[in-house]
Design a protein around this motif. Structure first.
Motif, PDB file in Angstrom:
ATOM      1  N   ASN A  54      68.003  98.809   7.734  1.00  0.00           N
ATOM      2  CA  ASN A  54      69.358  99.241   8.069  1.00  0.00           C
ATOM      3  C   ASN A  54      70.247  99.235   6.824  1.00  0.00           C
ATOM      4  OD1 ASN A  54      72.246  98.378   8.815  1.00  0.00           O
ATOM      5  ND2 ASN A  54      71.434  99.167  10.743  1.00  0.00           N
ATOM      6  N   ASP A  55      71.037 100.279   6.644  1.00  0.00           N
ATOM      7  CA  ASP A  55      71.919 100.387   5.471  1.00  0.00           C
ATOM      8  C   ASP A  55      72.909  99.231   5.359  1.00  0.00           C
ATOM      9  OD1 ASP A  55      70.973 102.540   4.123  1.00  0.00           O
ATOM     10  OD2 ASP A  55      72.533 103.919   4.748  1.00  0.00           O
ATOM     11  N   HIS A  56      73.444  98.800   6.470  1.00  0.00           N
ATOM     12  CA  HIS A  56      74.424  97.708   6.420  1.00  0.00           C
ATOM     13  C   HIS A  56      73.763  96.407   5.956  1.00  0.00           C
ATOM     14  CE1 HIS A  56      77.671 100.113   8.005  1.00  0.00           C
ATOM     15  NE2 HIS A  56      76.817 100.597   8.885  1.00  0.00           N
ATOM     16  N   ASP A  57      72.533  96.172   6.393  1.00  0.00           N
ATOM     17  CA  ASP A  57      71.787  95.004   5.909  1.00  0.00           C
ATOM     18  C   ASP A  57      71.512  95.140   4.414  1.00  0.00           C
ATOM     19  OD1 ASP A  57      71.720  93.929   8.474  1.00  0.00           O
ATOM     20  OD2 ASP A  57      69.724  94.744   8.909  1.00  0.00           O
ATOM     21  N   LEU A  58      71.041  96.311   4.008  1.00  0.00           N
ATOM     22  CA  LEU A  58      70.759  96.549   2.587  1.00  0.00           C
ATOM     23  C   LEU A  58      72.001  96.314   1.730  1.00  0.00           C
ATOM     24  CD1 LEU A  58      68.587  99.798   2.649  1.00  0.00           C
ATOM     25  CD2 LEU A  58      67.859  97.528   1.938  1.00  0.00           C
ATOM     26  N   TYR A  59      73.115  96.831   2.178  1.00  0.00           N
ATOM     27  CA  TYR A  59      74.352  96.676   1.410  1.00  0.00           C
ATOM     28  C   TYR A  59      74.720  95.204   1.265  1.00  0.00           C
ATOM     29  CZ  TYR A  59      79.058  97.341  -0.312  1.00  0.00           C
ATOM     30  OH  TYR A  59      80.195  97.294  -1.080  1.00  0.00           O
ATOM     31  N   GLN A  60      74.594  94.450   2.332  1.00  0.00           N
ATOM     32  CA  GLN A  60      74.901  93.020   2.266  1.00  0.00           C
ATOM     33  C   GLN A  60      73.929  92.293   1.349  1.00  0.00           C
ATOM     34  OE1 GLN A  60      75.020  91.925   6.439  1.00  0.00           O
ATOM     35  NE2 GLN A  60      77.254  92.026   6.412  1.00  0.00           N
ATOM     36  N   TRP A  61      72.671  92.687   1.348  1.00  0.00           N
ATOM     37  CA  TRP A  61      71.693  92.053   0.445  1.00  0.00           C
ATOM     38  C   TRP A  61      72.006  92.386  -1.006  1.00  0.00           C
ATOM     39  CZ3 TRP A  61      66.946  94.241   3.519  1.00  0.00           C
ATOM     40  CH2 TRP A  61      66.847  93.589   4.748  1.00  0.00           C
ATOM     41  N   VAL A  62      72.255  93.662  -1.280  1.00  0.00           N
ATOM     42  CA  VAL A  62      72.499  94.108  -2.661  1.00  0.00           C
ATOM     43  C   VAL A  62      73.768  93.491  -3.233  1.00  0.00           C
ATOM     44  CG1 VAL A  62      73.050  96.132  -4.083  1.00  0.00           C
ATOM     45  CG2 VAL A  62      71.176  96.243  -2.445  1.00  0.00           C
ATOM     46  N   THR A  63      74.772  93.348  -2.407  1.00  0.00           N
ATOM     47  CA  THR A  63      76.048  92.794  -2.884  1.00  0.00           C
ATOM     48  C   THR A  63      76.092  91.272  -2.846  1.00  0.00           C
ATOM     49  OG1 THR A  63      77.053  93.012  -0.683  1.00  0.00           O
ATOM     50  CG2 THR A  63      77.348  94.859  -2.244  1.00  0.00           C
ATOM     51  N   GLY A  64      75.023  90.650  -2.355  1.00  0.00           N
ATOM     52  CA  GLY A  64      74.962  89.194  -2.335  1.00  0.00           C
ATOM     53  C   GLY A  64      75.718  88.547  -1.191  1.00  0.00           C
ATOM     54  N   GLN A  65      76.173  89.320  -0.250  1.00  0.00           N
ATOM     55  CA  GLN A  65      76.877  88.760   0.901  1.00  0.00           C
ATOM     56  C   GLN A  65      75.929  87.982   1.814  1.00  0.00           C
ATOM     57  OE1 GLN A  65      79.257  91.727   2.955  1.00  0.00           O
ATOM     58  NE2 GLN A  65      79.490  92.855   1.042  1.00  0.00           N
ATOM     59  N   VAL A  66      74.680  88.432   1.860  1.00  0.00           N
ATOM     60  CA  VAL A  66      73.636  87.807   2.666  1.00  0.00           C
ATOM     61  C   VAL A  66      72.373  87.754   1.808  1.00  0.00           C
ATOM     62  CG1 VAL A  66      72.215  88.060   4.753  1.00  0.00           C
ATOM     63  CG2 VAL A  66      74.620  88.717   4.810  1.00  0.00           C
ATOM     64  N   THR A  67      71.621  86.677   1.925  1.00  0.00           N
ATOM     65  CA  THR A  67      70.374  86.548   1.174  1.00  0.00           C
ATOM     66  C   THR A  67      69.330  87.504   1.735  1.00  0.00           C
ATOM     67  OG1 THR A  67      70.841  84.225   0.755  1.00  0.00           O
ATOM     68  CG2 THR A  67      68.566  84.931   0.460  1.00  0.00           C
ATOM     69  N   ALA A  68      68.692  88.224   0.850  1.00  0.00           N
ATOM     70  CA  ALA A  68      67.658  89.180   1.263  1.00  0.00           C
ATOM     71  C   ALA A  68      66.418  88.428   1.741  1.00  0.00           C
ATOM     72  CB  ALA A  68      67.282  90.080   0.083  1.00  0.00           C
ATOM     73  N   PRO A  69      65.670  89.023   2.661  1.00  0.00           N
ATOM     74  CA  PRO A  69      64.404  88.411   3.075  1.00  0.00           C
ATOM     75  C   PRO A  69      63.469  88.271   1.874  1.00  0.00           C
ATOM     76  CG  PRO A  69      64.997  90.241   4.525  1.00  0.00           C
ATOM     77  CD  PRO A  69      65.953  90.261   3.368  1.00  0.00           C
ATOM     78  N   ASP A  70      62.615  87.278   1.916  1.00  0.00           N
ATOM     79  CA  ASP A  70      61.698  87.015   0.803  1.00  0.00           C
ATOM     80  C   ASP A  70      60.900  88.254   0.409  1.00  0.00           C
ATOM     81  OD1 ASP A  70      62.511  84.392   0.607  1.00  0.00           O
ATOM     82  OD2 ASP A  70      60.865  83.615   1.833  1.00  0.00           O
ATOM     83  N   ARG A  71      60.475  89.035   1.393  1.00  0.00           N
ATOM     84  CA  ARG A  71      59.656  90.220   1.121  1.00  0.00           C
ATOM     85  C   ARG A  71      60.351  91.186   0.160  1.00  0.00           C
ATOM     86  NH1 ARG A  71      57.542  94.898   5.302  1.00  0.00           N
ATOM     87  NH2 ARG A  71      56.500  96.084   3.683  1.00  0.00           N
ATOM     88  N   TYR A  72      61.664  91.267   0.246  1.00  0.00           N
ATOM     89  CA  TYR A  72      62.430  92.238  -0.546  1.00  0.00           C
ATOM     90  C   TYR A  72      63.229  91.617  -1.687  1.00  0.00           C
ATOM     91  CZ  TYR A  72      61.601  95.184   3.558  1.00  0.00           C
ATOM     92  OH  TYR A  72      61.033  95.882   4.585  1.00  0.00           O
ATOM     93  N   ARG A  73      63.188  90.333  -1.838  1.00  0.00           N
ATOM     94  CA  ARG A  73      64.093  89.664  -2.776  1.00  0.00           C
ATOM     95  C   ARG A  73      63.988  90.220  -4.198  1.00  0.00           C
ATOM     96  NH1 ARG A  73      64.448  84.036  -1.382  1.00  0.00           N
ATOM     97  NH2 ARG A  73      65.596  84.978   0.306  1.00  0.00           N
ATOM     98  N   ARG A  74      62.779  90.421  -4.707  1.00  0.00           N
ATOM     99  CA  ARG A  74      62.627  90.928  -6.079  1.00  0.00           C
ATOM    100  C   ARG A  74      63.209  92.334  -6.217  1.00  0.00           C
ATOM    101  NH1 ARG A  74      59.639  94.183  -8.700  1.00  0.00           N
ATOM    102  NH2 ARG A  74      58.144  94.524  -7.039  1.00  0.00           N
TER     103      ARG A  74
END
Length: 85
Positions: A54-74
């Motif tokens: 989901n784009d909203h999840d991606l945006y929060q991960w990229v901006t550091g608002q929410v920690t990304a899942p381990d699978r995608y962290r790198r």
């Protein structure tokens, strides 16, 4: 039938550009243009899976608002650095 490497790169670039929100279009397009051609097949698989999120999840991960899942962290860390440069 296996997809040709150049066809896959074009498809992933297009999917990076045509997201649901403009911010992710800009972020992922910059990243795709800079790095997709250098990625291994395994990393391309991870990136393709990331594009299904989901784009909203991606945006929060990229901006550091929410920690990304381990699978995608790198990948998320790489994308964040690309956007900040």
């Amino acid at each position: 039938m296996t997809e040709a490497a150049d066809t896959r790169l074009k498809r992933l670039k297009m999917r990076s550009m045509r997201r649901g929100i403009k911010e992710m279009d800009l972020i992922l397009t910059a990243y795709a243009e800079r790095y997709l051609a250098m990625m291994s097949a395994a990393t391309l698989d991870d990136y393709e899976a990331l594009l299904n999120e989901n784009d909203h999840d991606l945006y929060q991960w990229v901006t550091g608002q929410v920690t990304a899942p381990d699978r995608y962290r790198r990948l998320i860390d790489d994308i964040s650095r690309t956007f900040q440069n």
